[in-house]
Design a protein around this motif. Sequence first.
Motif, PDB file in Angstrom:
ATOM      1  N   LEU A  80       0.847  -1.189   0.000  1.00 25.53           N
ATOM      2  CA  LEU A  80       0.000   0.000   0.000  1.00 25.53           C
ATOM      3  C   LEU A  80       0.884   1.242   0.000  1.00 25.53           C
ATOM      4  O   LEU A  80       1.937   1.271   0.628  1.00 25.53           O
ATOM      5  CB  LEU A  80      -0.881  -0.005   1.255  1.00 25.53           C
ATOM      6  CG  LEU A  80      -1.888  -1.157   1.366  1.00 25.53           C
ATOM      7  CD1 LEU A  80      -2.515  -1.160   2.766  1.00 25.53           C
ATOM      8  CD2 LEU A  80      -2.962  -1.028   0.296  1.00 25.53           C
ATOM      9  N   GLU A  81       0.425   2.271  -0.706  1.00 27.59           N
ATOM     10  CA  GLU A  81       1.112   3.574  -0.660  1.00 27.59           C
ATOM     11  C   GLU A  81       0.404   4.432   0.375  1.00 27.59           C
ATOM     12  O   GLU A  81      -0.827   4.431   0.431  1.00 27.59           O
ATOM     13  CB  GLU A  81       0.953   4.303  -2.007  1.00 27.59           C
ATOM     14  CG  GLU A  81       1.796   3.770  -3.137  1.00 27.59           C
ATOM     15  CD  GLU A  81       1.409   4.451  -4.460  1.00 27.59           C
ATOM     16  OE1 GLU A  81       1.076   5.647  -4.463  1.00 27.59           O
ATOM     17  OE2 GLU A  81       1.422   3.738  -5.474  1.00 27.59           O
ATOM     18  N   ILE A  82       1.185   5.190   1.154  1.00 31.30           N
ATOM     19  CA  ILE A  82       0.519   6.127   2.072  1.00 31.30           C
ATOM     20  C   ILE A  82       0.947   7.555   1.781  1.00 31.30           C
ATOM     21  O   ILE A  82       2.092   7.830   1.431  1.00 31.30           O
ATOM     22  CB  ILE A  82       0.755   5.814   3.569  1.00 31.30           C
ATOM     23  CG1 ILE A  82       2.228   5.839   3.936  1.00 31.30           C
ATOM     24  CG2 ILE A  82       0.110   4.509   3.970  1.00 31.30           C
ATOM     25  CD1 ILE A  82       2.436   5.868   5.452  1.00 31.30           C
ATOM     26  N   VAL A  83      -0.013   8.449   1.956  1.00 30.83           N
ATOM     27  CA  VAL A  83       0.242   9.888   1.870  1.00 30.83           C
ATOM     28  C   VAL A  83      -0.168  10.467   3.220  1.00 30.83           C
ATOM     29  O   VAL A  83      -1.307  10.297   3.656  1.00 30.83           O
ATOM     30  CB  VAL A  83      -0.584  10.545   0.741  1.00 30.83           C
ATOM     31  CG1 VAL A  83      -0.318  12.045   0.697  1.00 30.83           C
ATOM     32  CG2 VAL A  83      -0.272   9.891  -0.602  1.00 30.83           C
ATOM     33  N   THR A  84       0.784  11.120   3.880  1.00 30.73           N
ATOM     34  CA  THR A  84       0.515  11.741   5.183  1.00 30.73           C
ATOM     35  C   THR A  84      -0.002  13.151   4.921  1.00 30.73           C
ATOM     36  O   THR A  84       0.668  13.944   4.264  1.00 30.73           O
ATOM     37  CB  THR A  84       1.814  11.799   6.011  1.00 30.73           C
ATOM     38  OG1 THR A  84       2.334  10.470   6.124  1.00 30.73           O
ATOM     39  CG2 THR A  84       1.562  12.355   7.403  1.00 30.73           C
ATOM     40  N   VAL A  85      -1.205  13.451   5.414  1.00 28.03           N
ATOM     41  CA  VAL A  85      -1.834  14.742   5.117  1.00 28.03           C
ATOM     42  C   VAL A  85      -1.946  15.580   6.387  1.00 28.03           C
ATOM     43  O   VAL A  85      -2.734  15.251   7.278  1.00 28.03           O
ATOM     44  CB  VAL A  85      -3.251  14.546   4.525  1.00 28.03           C
ATOM     45  CG1 VAL A  85      -3.801  15.885   4.044  1.00 28.03           C
ATOM     46  CG2 VAL A  85      -3.251  13.520   3.407  1.00 28.03           C
ATOM     47  N   PRO A  86      -1.161  16.654   6.503  1.00 28.82           N
ATOM     48  CA  PRO A  86      -1.328  17.556   7.649  1.00 28.82           C
ATOM     49  C   PRO A  86      -2.686  18.239   7.573  1.00 28.82           C
ATOM     50  O   PRO A  86      -3.086  18.725   6.505  1.00 28.82           O
ATOM     51  CB  PRO A  86      -0.191  18.580   7.483  1.00 28.82           C
ATOM     52  CG  PRO A  86       0.762  17.970   6.497  1.00 28.82           C
ATOM     53  CD  PRO A  86      -0.081  17.093   5.613  1.00 28.82           C
ATOM     54  N   CYS A  87      -3.402  18.275   8.693  1.00 31.56           N
ATOM     55  CA  CYS A  87      -4.722  18.893   8.757  1.00 31.56           C
ATOM     56  C   CYS A  87      -4.812  19.724  10.039  1.00 31.56           C
ATOM     57  O   CYS A  87      -4.134  19.428  11.019  1.00 31.56           O
ATOM     58  CB  CYS A  87      -5.832  17.840   8.824  1.00 31.56           C
ATOM     59  SG  CYS A  87      -5.976  16.780   7.375  1.00 31.56           S
ATOM     60  N   ARG A  88      -5.685  20.721  10.018  1.00 31.30           N
ATOM     61  CA  ARG A  88      -5.936  21.569  11.202  1.00 31.30           C
ATOM     62  C   ARG A  88      -4.609  22.056  11.782  1.00 31.30           C
ATOM     63  O   ARG A  88      -3.689  22.378  11.024  1.00 31.30           O
ATOM     64  CB  ARG A  88      -6.771  20.789  12.226  1.00 31.30           C
ATOM     65  CG  ARG A  88      -8.116  20.341  11.632  1.00 31.30           C
ATOM     66  CD  ARG A  88      -8.804  19.298  12.462  1.00 31.30           C
ATOM     67  NE  ARG A  88      -9.394  19.822  13.689  1.00 31.30           N
ATOM     68  CZ  ARG A  88     -10.663  19.707  14.019  1.00 31.30           C
ATOM     69  NH1 ARG A  88     -11.520  19.106  13.206  1.00 31.30           N
ATOM     70  NH2 ARG A  88     -11.117  20.177  15.153  1.00 31.30           N
ATOM     71  N   GLN A  89      -4.507  22.133  13.105  1.00 30.68           N
ATOM     72  CA  GLN A  89      -3.265  22.650  13.721  1.00 30.68           C
ATOM     73  C   GLN A  89      -2.132  21.636  13.636  1.00 30.68           C
ATOM     74  O   GLN A  89      -1.029  21.952  13.227  1.00 30.68           O
ATOM     75  CB  GLN A  89      -3.518  22.977  15.212  1.00 30.68           C
ATOM     76  CG  GLN A  89      -4.469  24.127  15.435  1.00 30.68           C
ATOM     77  CD  GLN A  89      -3.948  25.432  14.863  1.00 30.68           C
ATOM     78  OE1 GLN A  89      -2.747  25.687  14.860  1.00 30.68           O
ATOM     79  NE2 GLN A  89      -4.850  26.251  14.338  1.00 30.68           N
TER      80      GLN A  89
END
Length: 256
Positions: A3-12
Amino acid sequence: MPLEIVTVPCRQDNYAFIVHDPDTGSTALVDAPEAAPIEAELDARDWRLDEILLTHHHDDHIAAVEPLRELYPGLRVTGAAADAHRLPPLDHAVAEGDTVTIGAEAGEVLEVSGHTVGHIAFFFPASDLVFTGDSLMVMGCGRLFEGTAVQMWDSLSKLAALPDATLVCSGHEYTAANAAFALSVDAGNAALVARKAQIDAARARGEPTVPATLGIERTTNPFLRAGAPDLKEALGKAGASDAEVFAHLRKLKDAF
Ligand code: ZN
Ligand code: FE
């Protein structure tokens, strides 16, 4: 293929994880803090969201479920059966030992109560990934809002038993503060001293420190080291049980 993962920063300081199966084209999301950055990452790759996996009921992990459901009709939502009453409507209610799938890959549901009761994690052994939400965090663990120290220690012990190469995908960028606390209680740990310097350098460059491997967590995260004789000794708790030492560490961190 893994599986490929993309880490997505969200909010603070939240992270969501987009998980894509290159073999089938299926795409899932673990936790839904904020729709816009998630939608932007999906659009950039031309991926369509098929499923959301939820770790626990806190608003900063579920707030974007309904907006994403509107954007991606047919989207399925999976979460803990034990928390169905306080999660968005679930299409798939799961418990410890159940299987979830992303494309062709199977993941195991682990119950990891402590931060909340009913918190779950998702372990994908073929891709060496575990999504831990606010249970095990990089260099730390979630606060005990609902569960007991014994419950959290049991949960962390379960996660600590996964293979060294497993990437711990946790819900927040709290690593620098966690590392400062870790050093305050475990200054004799050479691996920790080295890692703290790496973490501070990464943060100074604006880089994420999440995910991290379980192997490095096991040697440097004080909450996973509550059973280690040298740390017990350093805390003046040589005769205490592992769970007692964990509870002591959690109290120290709450006041740090
Ligand atoms: Zn939380
Ligand atoms: Fe959170």
